[in-house]
Write a protein that holds these residues in place. Structure first.
Motif, PDB file in Angstrom:
ATOM      1  N   ASP B 226      85.697 107.165  -1.493  1.00 57.22           N
ATOM      2  CA  ASP B 226      84.745 107.492  -0.439  1.00 57.22           C
ATOM      3  C   ASP B 226      83.523 108.144  -1.090  1.00 57.22           C
ATOM      4  OD1 ASP B 226      83.279 108.565   1.583  1.00 57.22           O
ATOM      5  OD2 ASP B 226      85.002 109.356   2.697  1.00 57.22           O
ATOM      6  N   MET B 227      82.447 107.357  -1.240  1.00 63.18           N
ATOM      7  CA  MET B 227      81.303 107.856  -1.998  1.00 63.18           C
ATOM      8  C   MET B 227      80.613 109.023  -1.305  1.00 63.18           C
ATOM      9  SD  MET B 227      81.233 106.727  -4.895  1.00 63.18           S
ATOM     10  CE  MET B 227      79.722 107.302  -5.618  1.00 63.18           C
ATOM     11  N   ARG B 228      80.617 109.003   0.042  1.00 58.75           N
ATOM     12  CA  ARG B 228      79.979 110.095   0.763  1.00 58.75           C
ATOM     13  C   ARG B 228      80.668 111.413   0.407  1.00 58.75           C
ATOM     14  NH1 ARG B 228      79.244 112.391   6.125  1.00 58.75           N
ATOM     15  NH2 ARG B 228      81.399 111.957   6.675  1.00 58.75           N
ATOM     16  N   CYS B 229      81.983 111.332   0.306  1.00 64.38           N
ATOM     17  CA  CYS B 229      82.765 112.509  -0.053  1.00 64.38           C
ATOM     18  C   CYS B 229      82.445 112.959  -1.479  1.00 64.38           C
ATOM     19  CB  CYS B 229      84.251 112.167   0.100  1.00 64.38           C
ATOM     20  SG  CYS B 229      85.347 113.371  -0.627  1.00 64.38           S
ATOM     21  N   VAL B 230      82.527 112.029  -2.416  1.00 65.88           N
ATOM     22  CA  VAL B 230      82.319 112.404  -3.810  1.00 65.88           C
ATOM     23  C   VAL B 230      80.893 112.894  -4.033  1.00 65.88           C
ATOM     24  CG1 VAL B 230      82.592 111.662  -6.187  1.00 65.88           C
ATOM     25  CG2 VAL B 230      84.005 110.661  -4.431  1.00 65.88           C
ATOM     26  N   ASP B 231      79.942 112.248  -3.354  1.00 63.50           N
ATOM     27  CA  ASP B 231      78.556 112.691  -3.490  1.00 63.50           C
ATOM     28  C   ASP B 231      78.386 114.145  -3.057  1.00 63.50           C
ATOM     29  OD1 ASP B 231      77.493 110.425  -4.583  1.00 63.50           O
ATOM     30  OD2 ASP B 231      77.031 109.492  -2.650  1.00 63.50           O
ATOM     31  N   SER B 232      78.998 114.475  -1.939  1.00 59.45           N
ATOM     32  CA  SER B 232      78.791 115.864  -1.488  1.00 59.45           C
ATOM     33  C   SER B 232      79.554 116.847  -2.363  1.00 59.45           C
ATOM     34  CB  SER B 232      79.138 116.038  -0.009  1.00 59.45           C
ATOM     35  OG  SER B 232      80.286 115.322   0.309  1.00 59.45           O
ATOM     36  N   ILE B 233      80.741 116.436  -2.854  1.00 57.41           N
ATOM     37  CA  ILE B 233      81.434 117.332  -3.791  1.00 57.41           C
ATOM     38  C   ILE B 233      80.561 117.567  -5.017  1.00 57.41           C
ATOM     39  CG2 ILE B 233      83.420 117.576  -5.310  1.00 57.41           C
ATOM     40  CD1 ILE B 233      85.082 116.101  -3.328  1.00 57.41           C
ATOM     41  N   ALA B 234      79.979 116.481  -5.527  1.00 61.37           N
ATOM     42  CA  ALA B 234      79.145 116.600  -6.724  1.00 61.37           C
ATOM     43  C   ALA B 234      77.950 117.503  -6.460  1.00 61.37           C
ATOM     44  CB  ALA B 234      78.681 115.219  -7.174  1.00 61.37           C
ATOM     45  N   MET B 235      77.426 117.427  -5.228  1.00 63.18           N
ATOM     46  CA  MET B 235      76.287 118.280  -4.899  1.00 63.18           C
ATOM     47  C   MET B 235      76.699 119.755  -4.938  1.00 63.18           C
ATOM     48  SD  MET B 235      74.116 118.370  -1.402  1.00 63.18           S
ATOM     49  CE  MET B 235      75.386 119.307  -0.570  1.00 63.18           C
ATOM     50  N   TYR B 236      77.850 120.036  -4.308  1.00 64.74           N
ATOM     51  CA  TYR B 236      78.318 121.426  -4.350  1.00 64.74           C
ATOM     52  C   TYR B 236      78.595 121.861  -5.786  1.00 64.74           C
ATOM     53  CZ  TYR B 236      78.629 121.676   0.683  1.00 64.74           C
ATOM     54  OH  TYR B 236      78.306 121.704   2.000  1.00 64.74           O
ATOM     55  N   LEU B 237      79.199 120.958  -6.547  1.00 64.47           N
ATOM     56  CA  LEU B 237      79.478 121.263  -7.951  1.00 64.47           C
ATOM     57  C   LEU B 237      78.187 121.636  -8.662  1.00 64.47           C
ATOM     58  CD1 LEU B 237      81.480 121.328 -10.297  1.00 64.47           C
ATOM     59  CD2 LEU B 237      81.038 118.917 -10.674  1.00 64.47           C
ATOM     60  N   PHE B 238      77.147 120.847  -8.419  1.00 60.24           N
ATOM     61  CA  PHE B 238      75.870 121.079  -9.086  1.00 60.24           C
ATOM     62  C   PHE B 238      75.309 122.458  -8.740  1.00 60.24           C
ATOM     63  CE2 PHE B 238      71.151 120.590  -8.861  1.00 60.24           C
ATOM     64  CZ  PHE B 238      70.922 120.541 -10.223  1.00 60.24           C
ATOM     65  N   TYR B 239      75.284 122.796  -7.444  1.00 56.79           N
ATOM     66  CA  TYR B 239      74.683 124.066  -7.055  1.00 56.79           C
ATOM     67  C   TYR B 239      75.493 125.261  -7.559  1.00 56.79           C
ATOM     68  CZ  TYR B 239      71.394 121.473  -4.229  1.00 56.79           C
ATOM     69  OH  TYR B 239      70.412 120.637  -3.837  1.00 56.79           O
ATOM     70  N   ILE B 240      76.802 125.151  -7.453  1.00 53.59           N
ATOM     71  CA  ILE B 240      77.613 126.279  -7.909  1.00 53.59           C
ATOM     72  C   ILE B 240      77.545 126.419  -9.423  1.00 53.59           C
ATOM     73  CG2 ILE B 240      79.994 127.111  -8.054  1.00 53.59           C
ATOM     74  CD1 ILE B 240      80.326 125.987  -5.204  1.00 53.59           C
ATOM     75  N   PHE B 241      77.457 125.272 -10.076  1.00 49.42           N
ATOM     76  CA  PHE B 241      77.307 125.272 -11.534  1.00 49.42           C
ATOM     77  C   PHE B 241      76.023 126.009 -11.930  1.00 49.42           C
ATOM     78  CE2 PHE B 241      79.128 122.159 -14.864  1.00 49.42           C
ATOM     79  CZ  PHE B 241      79.292 123.203 -15.747  1.00 49.42           C
ATOM     80  N   ILE B 242      74.956 125.786 -11.167  1.00 53.52           N
ATOM     81  CA  ILE B 242      73.687 126.454 -11.471  1.00 53.52           C
ATOM     82  C   ILE B 242      73.839 127.968 -11.320  1.00 53.52           C
ATOM     83  CG2 ILE B 242      71.354 126.875 -10.591  1.00 53.52           C
ATOM     84  CD1 ILE B 242      71.044 123.944 -10.190  1.00 53.52           C
ATOM     85  N   ILE B 243      74.517 128.386 -10.241  1.00 51.28           N
ATOM     86  CA  ILE B 243      74.731 129.828 -10.051  1.00 51.28           C
ATOM     87  C   ILE B 243      75.551 130.384 -11.211  1.00 51.28           C
ATOM     88  CG2 ILE B 243      75.735 131.595  -8.549  1.00 51.28           C
ATOM     89  CD1 ILE B 243      75.276 129.696  -6.201  1.00 51.28           C
TER      90      ILE B 243
END
Lengths: 243, 392, 167
Positions: B226-243
């Motif tokens: 489910d790409m919509r799912c993975v895309d949003s997980i990746a987005m959260y991963l990206f933002y939390i990674f930045i923090i």
């Protein structure tokens, strides 16, 4: 002033206790010992230390300290004018067999005996998860080898490197201030074996202890005072470069 | 002495916290991170990540079951570990582990999973025969009430549990950071930022871990991701990674600028003994590279296959980076002398109780647990081949 | 009450918790050592156990009760403050039963050098020599009486019986 042997004799009336009862080994054999009457610690007189290693050997003999680990050890500092912050320190096998001969140069040399500081606010007892190490009512920091998990958190918490995990017993181990001796009126093994009086067992609760006079008349320091551990191993003549 | 440079206090030459203690914060971090991801759906209503909700919970549980093992194994007397429960020392950060762990395991994870799966458990207990059927029957706790009203109560209670679970997850892992951060004797550890850094790195590793597991397992099951799912997980991963990265850099900059008495010693260590694991693996390979890759997916419109690959690669790199971070904290903190005058070396054993093989086994063990849990409580909709279909 | 009926399974779960907690308290009651908490958060009995360790250094007061003559030699000399076992080693066994264990006489060429070998690291006022130059390999006791090493105090090879000396 110096603490003479005579004064030590006066200081420790329990020393008169019969030898047999001392050797008997049971705490009941020292009925005169009351924990709350004492607050033990140690005076280390750096200008008197000759780096012979007697204390290290005596400690290992008295307490069966395993090879390669130390309840007390001696460091030799070599400090030059421009390197106050970066002294050259050695402690071959804890100084157990003494030190190599030093050749005079522009720097200064001195010996620093190290041991558990029996801190009043000891970080090691603070972090013990189960209460296997503690400061006793007489100010000695002890380890209960039957209760210790061997998690080594206390080893990490000690700023002075005084603790280790006993390789066979798998529990934390360190200086007990020869608790089995001082409770029977004897001094510690390291003090007994020190030929120059560089180490003196002191009892801060004993008003007759010459340490009170000594502290009044000397510049005495503890190791790493910035750690605020309430260290009780007092060093006379401690150089600023000592860590 | 071998492996010693400069002067170490003689008792410091041996390291007592081995690779197992590296594994411990790594595993608890995965637990906390996976749970936070699950709570995204439940509490913050991020519908896109729903396909990973149950998987995240089961992942958290299977890693949590393994989390205390490295700790107990490294003890000199493992059988004395119950003392932590019987006589916990109030001033010790470590003493609370047992209680925090039990709370998190039973009151949060097991309870939430049980509530969420209760309907299936009841069905399965009725349709399954043999030993497995008995297991399901025990799991129902003798209550087969799955009336609409009961399920509604479960839903509400589950929501509250998740809500409580978020601070619990923070506590579980922030507290692991506190174990290190509160040691004033060790300047490499002693920092109030340590718990915060641990929490955010935990979230990074947990989210990356669940994302990889989801992608991998979906591929194994020959289903479409489910790409919509993975895309949003990746987005959260990206933002939390930045923090996470910002916090770590803040810590680093602060240390460099303050340059206190320990700085020269620690700086030397980072440039020598820790250079590979800290600069190369943790910062460059494990943080900057996945951040750049994830950044690309956020700003450039990439085809699906490219995104999948980037997610897989950056997920793996993030896990490696977080593991390296744990390594550098735990091992790095013991490599330098508290006299700041010397360094020792950590030699990892291979087959001992605290050796490399044990570490590998303990890393794989949660995956085995997860496999069992997935068989027992299938996290996906009725399409699974092996598990009996729900409602049979 | 249907709410309680429909939440019945939750009470079962909670019941498990209560059961586990009671079990925990029962086990705790039996497992925690009796003396735990007597003085503080630790096992008070361990203090006595640590205090019961065997003593290995007898202490100079003990030595002096029998070897008074050595004490008399020592007390006015430069080694007055050096305790017996600093050189002779741990001798509690000997003190316990003098017949059971006879101490060996220390080799002065070795034992004296341990402290008195010249090194820039030692305090300036401390008497120190380069053994090879100072004695050309002769044992120190050829000239110095170890219990009172000052040259005016003892004749070479003084016939004083060394404390604990077997030979």
């Amino acid at each position: 002033m110096n603490i003479s042997r005579r004064q030590i004799l006066i200081l420790l009336p329990a020393a008169a206790v019969a030898w047999k009862s001392v050797l008997a080994g049971t705490p009941e054999a020292s009925p005169n010992y009351k924990m709350t009457d004492h607050w033990w610690s140690m005076l280390i007189d750096i200008p008197k230390c000759i780096g012979c290693g007697n204390c290290v050997r005596a400690c290992q003999t008295e307490n069966d300290v395993p090879d390669g680990f130390f309840r007390t050890w001696v460091e030799r500092y070599h400090v030059t004018d421009y390197h106050m912050e970066n002294p050259e320190v050695i402690s071959p096998d804890g100084g157990k067999e003494g030190f190599p001969v030093a050749v005079a140069d522009e720097g200064k040399y001195f010996f620093v005996p190290k041991m558990c500081n029996h801190c009043t606010d000891s970080p090691c007892t603070q972090v013990c998860p189960v209460g296997a190490t503690f400061t006793g009512p007489d100010g000695v920091v002890l380890i209960d080898p039957k209760y210790c998990l061997g998690c080594a958190y206390c080893v990490q918490a000690c700023p002075y490197g005084c603790r280790y995990i006993h390789p066979e017993k798998k529990v934390a181990d360190k200086c007990t201030l020869c608790y089995h001796r001082i409770t029977k009126g004897l001094t510690t093994a390291c003090c007994e074996a020190c030929p120059t009086g560089a180490r003196q067992l002191i009892d801060l609760k004993n008003p007759k202890d010459p340490i009170h006079e000594f502290l009044k008349t000397h510049d005495v320091q503890v190791l790493k005072p910035q750690m605020a551990t309430g260290a009780k191993a007092f060093y006379n003549g401690l150089d600023g470069s000592v860590r | 002495m071998t492996g010693v440079e400069g002067y170490m206090y003689p008792n410091e030459i041996t390291l007592y916290w081995s690779v197992l203690i590296v594994l411990y914060p790594f595993i608890t971090g995965l637990v906390a991170g996976a749970f936070i991801l699950a709570s995204l759906e439940r509490v913050f209503n991020v519908a896109a990540v729903k396909p990973t909700y149950r998987l995240a919970l089961l992942t958290a549980l299977s890693f949590l079951l393994v989390a205390p093992l490295p700790l107990v194994l490294h003890l000199g007397h493992p059988f004395r570990s119950p003392e932590m429960y019987f006589t916990p020392h109030a001033t010790s950060a470590m003493a609370m582990f047992g209680y925090v762990y039990m709370w998190y395991l039973m009151a949060v994870l097991v309870f939430e999973i049980w509530l969420d799966y209760r309907r299936e458990i009841v069905f399965l207990s009725q349709s399954t025969q043999g030993l497995l059927g008995i297991v399901y029957k025990i799991m129902t706790l003798g209550s087969t009430n799955i009336s609409e009203r009961a399920l509604h109560i479960d839903e509400r209670v589950g929501w509250v549990v998740t809500l409580v679970g978020i601070p619990s997850a923070f506590m579980l892992h922030g507290y692991v950071g506190f174990i290190f951060g509160s040691i004033k004797a060790n300047p490499w550890w002693s920092s109030p930022l340590m718990p915060v850094v641990f929490i955010f790195s935990a979230m990074v590793s947990g989210i990356a871990g669940v994302m990889l597991l989801y992608m991998g397992l979906t591929k194994l099951r020959k289903q479409t991701i489910d790409m919509r799912c993975v895309d949003s997980i990746a987005m959260y991963l990206f933002y939390i990674f930045i923090i996470d990265f910002s916090l770590e850099m803040l810590d680093l900059v602060h240390r460099i600028y303050e340059a206190d008495e320990s700085f020269r010693s620690l700086d030397f260590m980072v440039h020598t003994k820790l250079y590979f694991s800290q600069i190369v693996i943790q910062i460059c390979l494990g943080t900057i590279l996945p951040l750049v890759l994830l950044f690309l997916t956020q700003v450039v419109k990439l085809p699906e296959i490219a995104r999948k690959r980037i997610y897989a690669i950056s997920g793996c790199l993030a896990l490696i980076g977080i593991f390296a971070m744990r390594w550098n904290v735990v091992i790095g903190g013991q490599l330098f002398s508290k006299s700041f005058l010397g360094y020792t070396t950590y030699k990892m054993a291979l087959v001992t109780k605290e050796g490399l093989f044990m570490a590998i086994a303990l890393t794989l063990l949660p995956l085995l647990f997860l496999w069992v849990l997935i068989k027992l409580l299938p996290p996906w909709p009725e399409t699974s081949e092996h598990a009996p279909a729900i409602g049979d | 009450m249907s709410v309680f009926k429909d939440a019945g399974h939750l009470f079962r779960f909670a019941g498990l918790f209560v059961l586990a907690f009671i079990l925990f308290l029962v086990i705790r009651h039996f497992v925690v050592p009796k003396s735990f908490g007597q003085y503080g958060h630790y096992r008070a009995a361990s203090i006595g156990e640590i205090a019961a360790h065997q003593v290995k250094y007898a202490g100079h007061e003990t030595c002096e009760t029998c070897h008074a003559e050595v004490f008399d030699v020592k007390k006015d000399g430069k080694h007055a403050h050096v305790n017996c076992e600093a050189c002779h080693g741990a001798l509690a066994k000997h003190a316990d039963d003098p017949g059971a264990m006879t101490p060996t006489k220390p080799d002065t060429a070795v034992i004296c050098a341990r402290c008195h070998t010249a090194s820039a690291a030692k305090p300036k006022g401390f008497p120190q020599v380069v053994p090879a130059d100072h004695s050309t390999g002769l044992p120190c006791e050829t000239c110095h009486q170890p219990h009172n090493p000052g040259m005016d105090a003892a004749a070479p090879k003084a016939p004083v019986k060394a404390a604990g000396g077997a030979k």
